[in-house]
Motif scaffolding. Structure first.
Motif, PDB file in Angstrom:
ATOM      1  N   CYS A 211       0.816  -1.223   0.000  1.00 23.41           N
ATOM      2  CA  CYS A 211       0.000   0.000   0.000  1.00 23.41           C
ATOM      3  C   CYS A 211       0.849   1.272   0.000  1.00 23.41           C
ATOM      4  CB  CYS A 211      -0.934   0.029   1.213  1.00 23.41           C
ATOM      5  SG  CYS A 211      -1.920  -1.460   1.450  1.00 23.41           S
ATOM      6  N   GLY A 212       2.075   1.198  -0.464  1.00 18.06           N
ATOM      7  CA  GLY A 212       2.910   2.385  -0.529  1.00 18.06           C
ATOM      8  C   GLY A 212       3.831   2.578   0.656  1.00 18.06           C
ATOM      9  N   TRP A 213       3.727   1.760   1.695  1.00 13.15           N
ATOM     10  CA  TRP A 213       4.659   1.854   2.820  1.00 13.15           C
ATOM     11  C   TRP A 213       6.074   1.460   2.346  1.00 13.15           C
ATOM     12  CZ3 TRP A 213       3.547   3.648   7.718  1.00 13.15           C
ATOM     13  CH2 TRP A 213       2.193   3.834   8.017  1.00 13.15           C
ATOM     14  N   GLN A 214       7.064   2.132   2.889  1.00 16.93           N
ATOM     15  CA  GLN A 214       8.436   1.923   2.435  1.00 16.93           C
ATOM     16  C   GLN A 214       9.366   1.732   3.634  1.00 16.93           C
ATOM     17  OE1 GLN A 214      10.130   5.223   0.364  1.00 16.93           O
ATOM     18  NE2 GLN A 214      11.793   4.037  -0.529  1.00 16.93           N
ATOM     19  N   ASP A 215      10.208   0.743   3.523  1.00 17.59           N
ATOM     20  CA  ASP A 215      11.242   0.530   4.543  1.00 17.59           C
ATOM     21  C   ASP A 215      12.372   1.524   4.331  1.00 17.59           C
ATOM     22  OD1 ASP A 215      12.605  -1.210   6.665  1.00 17.59           O
ATOM     23  OD2 ASP A 215      14.069  -1.149   5.019  1.00 17.59           O
ATOM     24  N   VAL A 216      12.680   2.327   5.356  1.00 20.29           N
ATOM     25  CA  VAL A 216      13.757   3.316   5.260  1.00 20.29           C
ATOM     26  C   VAL A 216      14.818   3.042   6.330  1.00 20.29           C
ATOM     27  CG1 VAL A 216      12.346   5.113   4.205  1.00 20.29           C
ATOM     28  CG2 VAL A 216      12.390   4.900   6.702  1.00 20.29           C
ATOM     29  N   SER A 217      14.954   1.790   6.683  1.00 19.95           N
ATOM     30  CA  SER A 217      15.959   1.419   7.688  1.00 19.95           C
ATOM     31  C   SER A 217      17.355   1.615   7.114  1.00 19.95           C
ATOM     32  CB  SER A 217      15.763  -0.036   8.107  1.00 19.95           C
ATOM     33  OG  SER A 217      14.416  -0.269   8.499  1.00 19.95           O
ATOM     34  N   THR A 218      18.309   1.839   8.016  1.00 19.62           N
ATOM     35  CA  THR A 218      19.700   2.078   7.598  1.00 19.62           C
ATOM     36  C   THR A 218      20.623   0.941   7.997  1.00 19.62           C
ATOM     37  OG1 THR A 218      20.086   3.306   9.652  1.00 19.62           O
ATOM     38  CG2 THR A 218      19.394   4.573   7.711  1.00 19.62           C
TER      39      THR A 218
ATOM     40  N   ARG B 137      20.724 -10.927  14.031  1.00 14.65           N
ATOM     41  CA  ARG B 137      21.812 -11.561  14.772  1.00 14.65           C
ATOM     42  C   ARG B 137      22.865 -10.571  15.238  1.00 14.65           C
ATOM     43  NH1 ARG B 137      19.516 -16.131  16.336  1.00 14.65           N
ATOM     44  NH2 ARG B 137      18.570 -17.262  14.576  1.00 14.65           N
ATOM     45  N   GLY B 138      22.787  -9.326  14.801  1.00 18.49           N
ATOM     46  CA  GLY B 138      23.822  -8.369  15.198  1.00 18.49           C
ATOM     47  C   GLY B 138      23.722  -8.009  16.670  1.00 18.49           C
ATOM     48  N   LYS B 139      24.827  -7.437  17.199  1.00 18.43           N
ATOM     49  CA  LYS B 139      24.881  -7.066  18.607  1.00 18.43           C
ATOM     50  C   LYS B 139      24.706  -5.557  18.814  1.00 18.43           C
ATOM     51  CE  LYS B 139      27.898 -10.918  19.890  1.00 18.43           C
ATOM     52  NZ  LYS B 139      29.190 -11.333  20.536  1.00 18.43           N
ATOM     53  N   GLU B 140      24.728  -4.781  17.741  1.00 15.03           N
ATOM     54  CA  GLU B 140      24.571  -3.344  17.889  1.00 15.03           C
ATOM     55  C   GLU B 140      23.091  -2.981  17.972  1.00 15.03           C
ATOM     56  OE1 GLU B 140      25.381  -4.904  15.200  1.00 15.03           O
ATOM     57  OE2 GLU B 140      24.087  -4.201  13.565  1.00 15.03           O
ATOM     58  N   VAL B 141      22.849  -1.773  18.498  1.00 11.70           N
ATOM     59  CA  VAL B 141      21.482  -1.250  18.567  1.00 11.70           C
ATOM     60  C   VAL B 141      21.030  -0.908  17.152  1.00 11.70           C
ATOM     61  CG1 VAL B 141      20.022   0.594  19.430  1.00 11.70           C
ATOM     62  CG2 VAL B 141      21.819  -0.371  20.887  1.00 11.70           C
ATOM     63  N   SER B 142      19.895  -1.396  16.770  1.00 12.84           N
ATOM     64  CA  SER B 142      19.382  -1.183  15.409  1.00 12.84           C
ATOM     65  C   SER B 142      17.915  -0.794  15.476  1.00 12.84           C
ATOM     66  CB  SER B 142      19.543  -2.450  14.556  1.00 12.84           C
ATOM     67  OG  SER B 142      20.884  -2.844  14.498  1.00 12.84           O
ATOM     68  N   THR B 143      17.519   0.011  14.517  1.00 15.92           N
ATOM     69  CA  THR B 143      16.131   0.459  14.415  1.00 15.92           C
ATOM     70  C   THR B 143      15.630   0.199  13.002  1.00 15.92           C
ATOM     71  OG1 THR B 143      16.413   2.172  16.099  1.00 15.92           O
ATOM     72  CG2 THR B 143      14.545   2.412  14.592  1.00 15.92           C
ATOM     73  N   ALA B 144      14.526  -0.481  12.914  1.00 16.19           N
ATOM     74  CA  ALA B 144      13.850  -0.710  11.632  1.00 16.19           C
ATOM     75  C   ALA B 144      12.696   0.282  11.525  1.00 16.19           C
ATOM     76  CB  ALA B 144      13.349  -2.141  11.534  1.00 16.19           C
ATOM     77  N   THR B 145      12.655   1.045  10.436  1.00 15.01           N
ATOM     78  CA  THR B 145      11.681   2.135  10.281  1.00 15.01           C
ATOM     79  C   THR B 145      10.843   1.893   9.035  1.00 15.01           C
ATOM     80  OG1 THR B 145      13.208   3.671  11.336  1.00 15.01           O
ATOM     81  CG2 THR B 145      11.376   4.617  10.099  1.00 15.01           C
TER      82      THR B 145
END
Length: 1136
Positions: free
Chosen positions: A72-79, A118-126
């Motif tokens: 529906c047009g939503w887009q993943d902009v995670s880095t 599986r990573g150990k760093e802080v991550s944010t999925a947007t």
């Protein structure tokens, strides 16, 4: 294989915001009209891939995305590698994610999710929405998320517009297993914005989160319309908003015209951005904004005025022992308007939070305790709640706001708006805040004695701790600890139930009202119950009522309650003899429909002595624009249904009755309406209900109070499958009445409300205003070639049991409009009328006699004549039993025969009424008609008592008549007034382009019988005949009636017209001679007795009148007595 499926899903997600750009669109929309929650295109293609599907499930419903087809047009902009994917449970063989989607509840359904990382760093999925445009103040975002316990560190829902990003919601858990609902309000968003949903993980959280069924509800701004329903405000951008939304601190129109400074400058608004305004606060309130306490979880994330974290408001964390007080200046309510306070409050973080609004009277003498007007308790959520309080007070007063909360909670205030009915009191006064002890206490928690700790209940010598309150075990000897815990019959109090609604609905404790007739005797006082009522909130959310904290409870604990729904979904059909069936009265206004028993024979429609629904628009204490009668949501039995009903619309200045259809999630569609008096009898009407697939509907009858002299009635409603027959009357005000244009679309329904109509008359015939509607066809050469025709065809009419007359009004352009043909089509088409004359400024009446033993249609054919600007218009079609009368002639047995009264009573005119002597009426009327001489015969009449002494009048008008060198107008009239000093007047006028000419008149006290009248009519140009009813003195009860009007074209009037009482009676000659002699003897004796009495009195007063002229005037010396009337002298201030 798992990585491949994720790669394909990622490509699909990344292409989501690109794909919407090339989806074919069937209409052009400006960039501002795309993704603005309003379907500007017929197929809603302008709302494709806007974070939701292009078309709502039903008109006006929420825009949703269930991710079943796409993202529906939503887009993943995670880095980082921690990203959102479109996924489904069936693609995952293992892991902590969802086992089924929320939409379908199976492993085949789709959602978007972030998988374990599986990573150990802080991550944010947007996950970010497309660019959206404008959100209304009522906008809400609802979604379902799945986050297993311990799988994610934090979830956030944010909104970015301009240079600011607002946190709509933020949580670090813990979360329950399964899908959980989240609902937040965005507030009014101006311009472009985006919504983002973020999931954050760290080294200890794997981060499995899923998202499904995103919904945008009530986010679109109101759309422009040509006109607004009665009582609503028409914005500058042509949108419509409710009257309560003007000057309320919110941009409801979308262009701020409802908050226009020119209108709202008389209001006293305090938004706390720069100061406290005229309000005074105690130590408990602090002047603050959202950025000042980011660590407080319950702190408002934005204010209401600016809908921004940078905005300011008042906030308190005061406890119950020392509530925070806010006082208004000394005010008074002025004039007829009440003083209204609109306020926005915030209660979050504690169940112990409360806000009280009280009135502190400033009456002379001893001080009075505050009067509690509004009280709210509990946890209302992270939202600013709108409320409105109307204050009526004969003395000056102050408004007091008291807030308190429990640990972790806050209570906030913003945008306090005093209406123009609240003005400063004339005398200055120095007032101090009353001590907290004088405040009206909330019902919960109960008061504690001084020896008990805060929160403990004192009963006798005991102090009951909070954990033992409402635990289903009685601690106090009298049971005080279990008294306000939800067990109640609602008679003495609400029993601890508290309304915590924040939207447009609320729960209120009401007293039951007797719904029987006026003669019913109550054997016991009416009881109380909780009822769902309208509220002042702006959100469309369910109303909620809750108990205090209960328990613990055992496994056998049960809740018993009695509930009542207004009617049953299948009970639309109703004759109101037993009850209201599935219909209920709306509570938006104080004017209500009432179920009444007939006061006399023939009053209701079903049996003549039964029950019906009645509305008196002038009912005492009634306020609001109208009265509503509604059904519950109904499930249609067929795609198309026919509703039939009987209505009664009667009175010299009655308003409008209309029927509307509400479809689930959609606005109202007006199906039928009538305005003004329709005669003192029951009429049948029909309306076809066309339903949307898989949607429910609601019916609404609305009696508009745009007239106050008369009454409305409803009876015998019935619904059957299939379409209705063609209506017997059509004014085109609400629809085309089922007429079809044959695919060419040359005929169109038109109004000239904007003044931009190129072709067609400036006003319609029904309302005689530019707002009225009619059907018109453009016969210009560029629209229709010469010799070609445009057809307007009705739906099928039911077979006729007797001959009938079809009347219609037509309007022709001045220059060669072409030809209008009327056909009746039963088995074959037959022409019954042809009109080809030049047009003029007036609407003209056409009629045709119809006989049809089977189903039939009427067809209007307009043939072009190759003239620029030519047109033909139609309005006010009507089918009456009986043959068509001659022009301007009528015996009123079957209707008005083309005679029309004041067309729009709501604009201040008065209507003549059609009635019979046998029909009960609240107004005086003749007992019999003239045509039949019985009480069952019909006539037209007007009750003059409704007229004031200011020269008002009621007009009855004929159709336009051609010029004549001499014609005769004959009629019978009836006038009856109780005293000589009050008189009605009846005049006949000829109205033409030159003006009005009075040609006949009668007045004074007339005998209560039918009298003949006639007048010779001469007019060198087209004219109309007007009957004018008015008063010659002060208002009094008395009717003026007309019957058997006859216009004899080209025939001179006879010298005399025989009356009912003037027929010769044969008598013998001796009897006649004897009667004459007896009369002479009596006359001589009376003269002798009079002369003897005058001598004893000292002479005749008629002699010596010169002396009387110099004496002071006494008695009635200034009144001229005529043979059969009394004429009062004309006042100096008269208009004559």
């Amino acid at each position: 294989m798992r990585q491949t499926s994720h790669l394909l899903a990622a490509l699909t997600l990344l292409s989501g915001t690109v794909g919407w750009a090339w989806v074919p669109s069937h209409c052009w929309s400006s960039p501002e009209a795309v993704c603005n929650f309003v379907c500007d295109c017929r197929d809603c293609s302008d709302e494709m891939h806007c974070g939701f599907h292009g078309a709502a499930p039903s008109p006006g419903g929420p825009f949703t995305c269930d991710f079943e087809r796409d993202v529906c047009g939503w887009q993943d902009v995670s880095t980082s590698g921690y990203r959102w994917l479109r996924d489904r449970a069936g693609a995952a063989l293992q892991g902590p994610g969802a086992r089924a989607d929320h939409t379908l509840g199976t492993d085949l359904g789709w959602y978007v999710a972030v998988d374990t990382h599986r990573g150990k760093e802080v991550s944010t999925a947007t996950l970010r929405s497309p660019l959206l445009h404008q959100a209304a103040a009522s906008c809400q975002i609802r979604l379902w998320f799945h986050a297993a316990l311990g799988d994610v560190a934090e979830l956030r829902l944010e909104l970015s517009h301009g240079m600011e990003t607002m946190k709509l919601w933020q949580s670090s858990g813990p979360w329950n297993p399964g899908w959980q609902e989240l609902e937040v309000a965005t507030g009014r968003i101006r311009g472009d914005f985006r919504v983002t949903f973020s999931a954050t993980r760290n080294a200890t959280h794997r981060g499995a989160v899923a998202l499904d069924d995103v919904e945008f509800r009530a986010c679109g701004l109101p759309i422009p319309t040509a006109s607004c329903p009665l009582g609503q405000h028409h914005c500058q951008n042509k949108a419509c908003v409710g009257p309560q939304q003007r000057c309320d601190g919110e941009d409801n129109c979308g262009d701020d015209s409802d908050e226009d400074p020119a209108t709202c400058s008389h209001y006293t608004a305090t938004n706390f951005e720069t100061s406290l305004g005229p309000w005074n606060r105690s130590e408990g309130w602090s002047w603050n904004h959202s950025l000042m306490d980011l660590d407080h979880t319950a702190w408002p994330r934005r204010d209401h005025s600016r809908n921004s974290a940078k905005g300011s408001f008042l906030i308190t964390t005061a406890q119950s022992s020392t509530p925070a007080l806010l006082l208004s200046p000394k005010l008074q309510a002025t004039g007829t308007r009440s003083c209204t306070l609109v306020l926005y409050y915030y209660m979050h973080g504690s169940e112990a939070g409360s806000l009280h609004l009280s009135l502190q009277p400033q009456a002379p003498g001893a001080s009075q305790a505050p009067v509690l007007l509004r009280s709210r308790h509990g946890e209302l959520g992270d939202i600013w709640v709108r409320d409105q309080v109307d204050i009526q007070s004969t003395h000056p007063f102050q408004i007091l706001l008291s807030g308190q909360t429990g640990p972790g909670g806050v209570v906030g205030l913003d945008d306090l708006i005093l209406s123009d009915g609240c003005t400063p009191a004339p005398e200055p006064a120095t007032l101090q805040a009353p001590p907290p002890e004088s405040w009206a206490a909330a019902p919960l928690p109960p008061k504690t004695r001084a020896l008990c700790e805060p929160g403990h209940l004192s009963c006798g010598d005991l102090c009951v701790p909070p954990e033992q309150l409402c635990d289903f075990q009685q601690q106090c000897p009298e049971g005080e600890d279990e008294r306000q815990c939800g067990t109640t019959d609602l008679e003495a109090s609400a029993g601890g139930w508290e309304d915590i609604s924040v939207g447009q609905l609320q729960w209120q404790r009401l007293m039951a009202q007797d719904s029987g007739g006026s003669n019913r005797v109550l054997l016991s006082p009416p009881g109380h119950f909780l009822s769902l009522q309208r509220a002042w909130g702006q959100l469309s959310v369910p109303a909620r009522v809750t108990t205090p904290a209960l328990g613990p409870s055992g496994p056998a604990c049960e809740l018993h309650l009695a509930y009542y729904f207004q009617g049953h979904p299948q009970e639309v059909s109703c004759n109101f003899e037993r009850d209201m069936c599935g219909w209920h009265v709306g509570h938006l206004t104080d004017a209500h429909w009432r179920r009444l028993e007939s006061r006399g024979p023939g009053y209701d429609h079903t049996t003549g002595r039964g029950h019906f629904l009645y509305l008196d628009p002038a009912e005492p204490l009634a306020r609001g624009p109208g009265a509503h009668l509604l059904t519950k949501l109904q499930t249609p039995a067929a795609p198309t249904e026919c509703l039939s009903f009987w209505y009664h619309l009667h009175g010299p200045q009655i308003g409008t009755l209309r029927l509307a259809l509400r479809q689930e999630g959609a606005g109202e569609t007006v199906l039928w309406s009538r305005s003004g008096s329709q005669g003192n009898q029951w009429h049948q009407a029909w309306a076809t209900l066309t339903h949307q697939p898989d949607s429910k509907y609601q019916l609404l009858f609305e009696g508009l109070r745009d007239g106050f002299l008369g009454s409305m009635g409803l009876d015998d409603l019935a619904v059957r499958p299939g379409p209705c027959w063609a209506p017997r009357r059509c004014s085109f005000e609400d629809s085309t009445c089922g007429f079809s244009t044959g695919g060419q679309g040359l005929w169109r329904r038109q109004t000239n409300a904007t003044g931009q109509a190129v072709q067609g008359p400036h006003v319609d015939h029904t309302t005689e205003t530019a707002r009225g509607h009619y059907m018109v066809v453009d016969l210009s050469p560029q629209a229709l070639s010469q010799g070609h025709a445009a057809f307007l065809t009705s739906e099928e009419h039911r077979p006729l049991a007797q001959p009938a007359c079809l009347t219609f009004w037509y309007h022709l352009s001045l220059r060669s409009p072409g030809t209008l043909r009327v056909h009746v089509e039963e088995r074959q088409r037959q022409q019954v009328l042809l009109v080809s004359a030049h047009g003029g400024p007036a609407w003209r009446l056409g009629n045709v006699d119809v006989q049809a033993h089977g189903a039939w249609r009427v067809v209007f054919e307009a043939e072009a004549a190759r003239v620029q600007g030519a047109y033909i218009a139609l309005d006010d079609l009507s089918l009456h039993d009986g043959p068509c009368p001659r022009p301007a002639s009528c015996d009123f047995e079957f209707g008005l025969c083309g005679w029309s009264s004041q067309p729009w009573p709501g604009l201040g005119g008065y209507s003549w009424d059609w009635s019979s002597g046998a029909t009960p009426s609240r107004y005086a009327q003749p007992p019999v008609d003239h045509t039949l001489g019985t009480e069952t015969g019909h006539f037209i009449y007007f009750e003059t008592s409704v007229l004031g002494p200011g020269g008002q009048a009621a007009l009855l008008r004929s159709e336009p008549l051609p010029a004549t060198e001499g014609s005769c107008l004959r009629f019978w009239y009836h006038m009856g007034f109780p005293e000589h000093f009050y008189q009605g007047k009846l005049r006949v006028l000829l109205s033409s382009a030159r003006g009005q000419l009075a040609v006949w008149g009668a007045g004074g006290h007339e005998r209560n019988q039918w009298l003949p009248g006639q007048v010779e009519v001469v007019s060198p140009e087209e004219f109309q005949v007007l009957f004018e009813a008015t008063l010659g003195g002060q208002p009094t009860l008395g009717p003026i009636a007309l019957d058997d009007i006859e216009y004899l074209t080209g025939q001179p009037c006879q010298q005399s017209v025989p009356s009912q009482g003037d027929r010769p009676v044969p008598v013998s000659v001796p009897a006649a001679v004897g009667g004459a002699l007896l009369f002479l003897v009596l006359l001589v004796l009376l003269a002798l007795a009079g002369r003897d009495w005058l001598r004893r009195r000292g002479g005749c007063p008629f002699l010596g009148h010169r002396e009387a002229a110099t004496a002071p005037a006494t008695g009635f010396s200034n009144i001229l007595f005529n043979a059969d009337s009394v004429t009062l002298p004309t006042p100096v201030t008269s208009d004559q």
